[in-house]
Design an enzyme around this catalytic site. Structure first.
Site, PDB file in Angstrom:
ATOM      1  CB  SER A   7      -1.427   0.393   1.424  1.00  0.00           C
ATOM      2  OG  SER A   7      -1.857   1.876   1.533  1.00  0.00           O
ATOM      3  CG  HIS A  32      -3.633  -1.849  -1.229  1.00  0.00           C
ATOM      4  ND1 HIS A  32      -4.640  -2.426  -2.381  1.00  0.00           N
ATOM      5  CD2 HIS A  32      -4.354  -1.141  -0.348  1.00  0.00           C
ATOM      6  CE1 HIS A  32      -5.912  -2.204  -1.119  1.00  0.00           C
ATOM      7  NE2 HIS A  32      -5.372  -1.150  -0.169  1.00  0.00           N
ATOM      8  CG  ASP A  34      -4.835   2.082   1.302  1.00  0.00           C
ATOM      9  OD1 ASP A  34      -6.027   1.850   0.963  1.00  0.00           O
ATOM     10  OD2 ASP A  34      -4.277   1.642   1.773  1.00  0.00           O
ATOM     11  CG  MET A  36      -8.571   6.762   2.818  1.00  0.00           C
ATOM     12  SD  MET A  36      -7.562   6.816   4.663  1.00  0.00           S
ATOM     13  CE  MET A  36      -6.363   5.262   4.156  1.00  0.00           C
ATOM     14  CG  HIS A  65      -9.353  -0.050  -0.135  1.00  0.00           C
ATOM     15  ND1 HIS A  65      -8.683  -0.389   1.465  1.00  0.00           N
ATOM     16  CD2 HIS A  65     -10.176  -0.295   0.389  1.00  0.00           C
ATOM     17  CE1 HIS A  65      -9.435  -0.500   2.065  1.00  0.00           C
ATOM     18  NE2 HIS A  65     -10.808  -0.534   1.310  1.00  0.00           N
ATOM     19  CG  MET A  67     -11.668   2.889   2.765  1.00  0.00           C
ATOM     20  SD  MET A  67     -10.353   2.935   2.957  1.00  0.00           S
ATOM     21  CE  MET A  67      -8.521   3.052   1.888  1.00  0.00           C
ATOM     22  CG  MET A 136     -11.899  -3.091   5.234  1.00  0.00           C
ATOM     23  SD  MET A 136     -10.063  -2.770   4.275  1.00  0.00           S
ATOM     24  CE  MET A 136      -9.033  -2.061   6.232  1.00  0.00           C
ATOM     25  CG  PHE A 142      -5.578   6.223  10.554  1.00  0.00           C
ATOM     26  CD1 PHE A 142      -5.282   7.381  10.737  1.00  0.00           C
ATOM     27  CD2 PHE A 142      -6.819   5.886  10.624  1.00  0.00           C
ATOM     28  CE1 PHE A 142      -6.562   8.579  10.461  1.00  0.00           C
ATOM     29  CE2 PHE A 142      -7.772   7.618  10.577  1.00  0.00           C
ATOM     30  CZ  PHE A 142      -7.193   8.644  11.085  1.00  0.00           C
ATOM     31  CG  ASP A 178      -5.895  -2.830   3.353  1.00  0.00           C
ATOM     32  OD1 ASP A 178      -5.308  -2.363   3.664  1.00  0.00           O
ATOM     33  OD2 ASP A 178      -6.521  -2.321   2.487  1.00  0.00           O
ATOM     34  N   GLY A 180      -2.495  -4.481   8.692  1.00  0.00           N
ATOM     35  CA  GLY A 180      -1.718  -5.095  10.257  1.00  0.00           C
ATOM     36  C   GLY A 180      -0.882  -6.122   9.763  1.00  0.00           C
ATOM     37  CB  SER A 201       3.234   0.258   8.151  1.00  0.00           C
ATOM     38  OG  SER A 201       2.472  -0.498   9.139  1.00  0.00           O
TER      39      SER A 201
HETATM   40  C1  DX5 Z   1      -6.203   1.462   6.042  1.00  0.00           C
HETATM   41  C2  DX5 Z   1      -6.042   0.671   4.267  1.00  0.00           C
HETATM   42  C3  DX5 Z   1      -5.003   0.294   4.332  1.00  0.00           C
HETATM   43  C4  DX5 Z   1      -3.566   0.253   5.231  1.00  0.00           C
HETATM   44  C5  DX5 Z   1      -3.042  -0.815   5.551  1.00  0.00           C
HETATM   45  O1  DX5 Z   1      -7.143   1.651   5.677  1.00  0.00           O
HETATM   46  O2  DX5 Z   1      -7.183   0.540   3.791  1.00  0.00           O
HETATM   47  O3  DX5 Z   1      -4.619  -0.376   2.782  1.00  0.00           O
HETATM   48  O4  DX5 Z   1      -3.113   1.113   3.900  1.00  0.00           O
HETATM   49  O5  DX5 Z   1      -1.498  -0.341   6.112  1.00  0.00           O
HETATM   50  P1  DX5 Z   1      -0.493  -1.496   7.196  1.00  0.00           P
HETATM   51  O6  DX5 Z   1      -0.299  -2.301   6.208  1.00  0.00           O
HETATM   52  O7  DX5 Z   1       0.355  -0.497   7.187  1.00  0.00           O
HETATM   53  O8  DX5 Z   1      -1.744  -1.625   7.824  1.00  0.00           O
HETATM   54 ZN    ZN Z   2      -6.131  -0.230   1.623  1.00  0.00          ZN
END
Ligand code: DX5
Ligand code: ZN
Length: 229
Positions: A7, A32, A34, A36, A65, A67, A136, A142, A178, A180, A201
């Protein structure tokens, strides 16, 4: 068969093109992306302009993705910006079947995203329109959050549904996870049934000491864990 999709939410936004090239050169499969909107989720990130800006930097699949709410207005913009796959949250669309059809009409593959508390039943009547199911394992909004352990049972349940669907239809729908995902839990997540792994991360936090940023070591470690699964 396993797909690793870093991501770029955790990448260096000041040099995104370089980050995309580096992570794919390090052996990752997809990007990936994201999106938002500070409305459906309490954070604001990147949109179609940024998707179009990174598109020339890679041939890899851009896995968008969404959101955002509403969903439909922005779908054609991402298709034009070069997205290959577009996923959205069913709670954010008034007409899920219509949104899935729209994504495919725009020439993209379509995915449905399940928050930790969203029941899997949402997929039941639209399997024929799905290319990907995304579970998820954190609440969206985040990067850098902790993997919610209940997601493993949900993965097993989703795996069973998608395997049953594949037996009757001959069509395989990808099962993506997706939130952690790290080197130390990816094998367990794979054993629970995921075949596609977002990691933000864990990947982009790892190459920060090198300049230019490199991600070979962490991507190789994720692959080694997947082989052991
Ligand atoms: C969260 C995102 C994820 C996020 C994953 O809302 O959809 O894609 O970036 O980040 P990590 O791998 O650090 O949990
Ligand atoms: Zn995502």
């Amino acid at each position: 068969m396993y797909i690793i999709a870093p991501s770029i939410l955790s990448a260096d936004f000041a040099r995104l093109g370089e980050e995309v090239r580096a992570v794919i050169a390090s052996g990752a499969d997809w990007i990936h992306f994201d999106v938002m909107d500070n409305h459906y989720v309490p954070n604001l990130t990147i949109g179609p302009l940024v998707c179009a800006a990174i598109r020339p930097h890679t041939q890899a699949t851009i896995d968008v993705h969404l959101m955002v709410k509403p969903v439909d207005r922005i779908v054609p913009d991402f298709a034009k910006a070069g997205a290959n796959l577009i996923s959205f949250h069913p709670e954010a669309s008034e007409h899920i079947d219509r949104t899935l059809a729209l994504i495919r009409e725009c020439g993209c593959q379509a995915g449905l995203v399940f928050n930790p508390a969203t029941p899997l039943a949402w997929m039941d009547h639209v399997l024929d329109k799905l290319d990907l199911v995304l579970l998820m394992s954190v609440n969206p909004g985040f990067g850098g959050q902790k993997f919610i352990a209940q997601a493993l049972d949900k993965l097993r349940a989703a795996r069973a549904r998608l395997d049953a669907y594949e037996r009757e239809s001959g069509r395989r729908i990808r099962l993506e996870i997706d939130g952690g995902v790290k080197v130390d839990n990816i094998a367990e997540i794979a054993r629970a049934g995921a075949d596609t792994f977002v990691a933000g991360s864990a990947v982009f936090g790892a190459g920060r000491d090198a300049d230019p940023h490199r991600y070979d070591t962490v991507v190789a470690a994720l692959r080694t864990e997947l082989r052991s699964a």
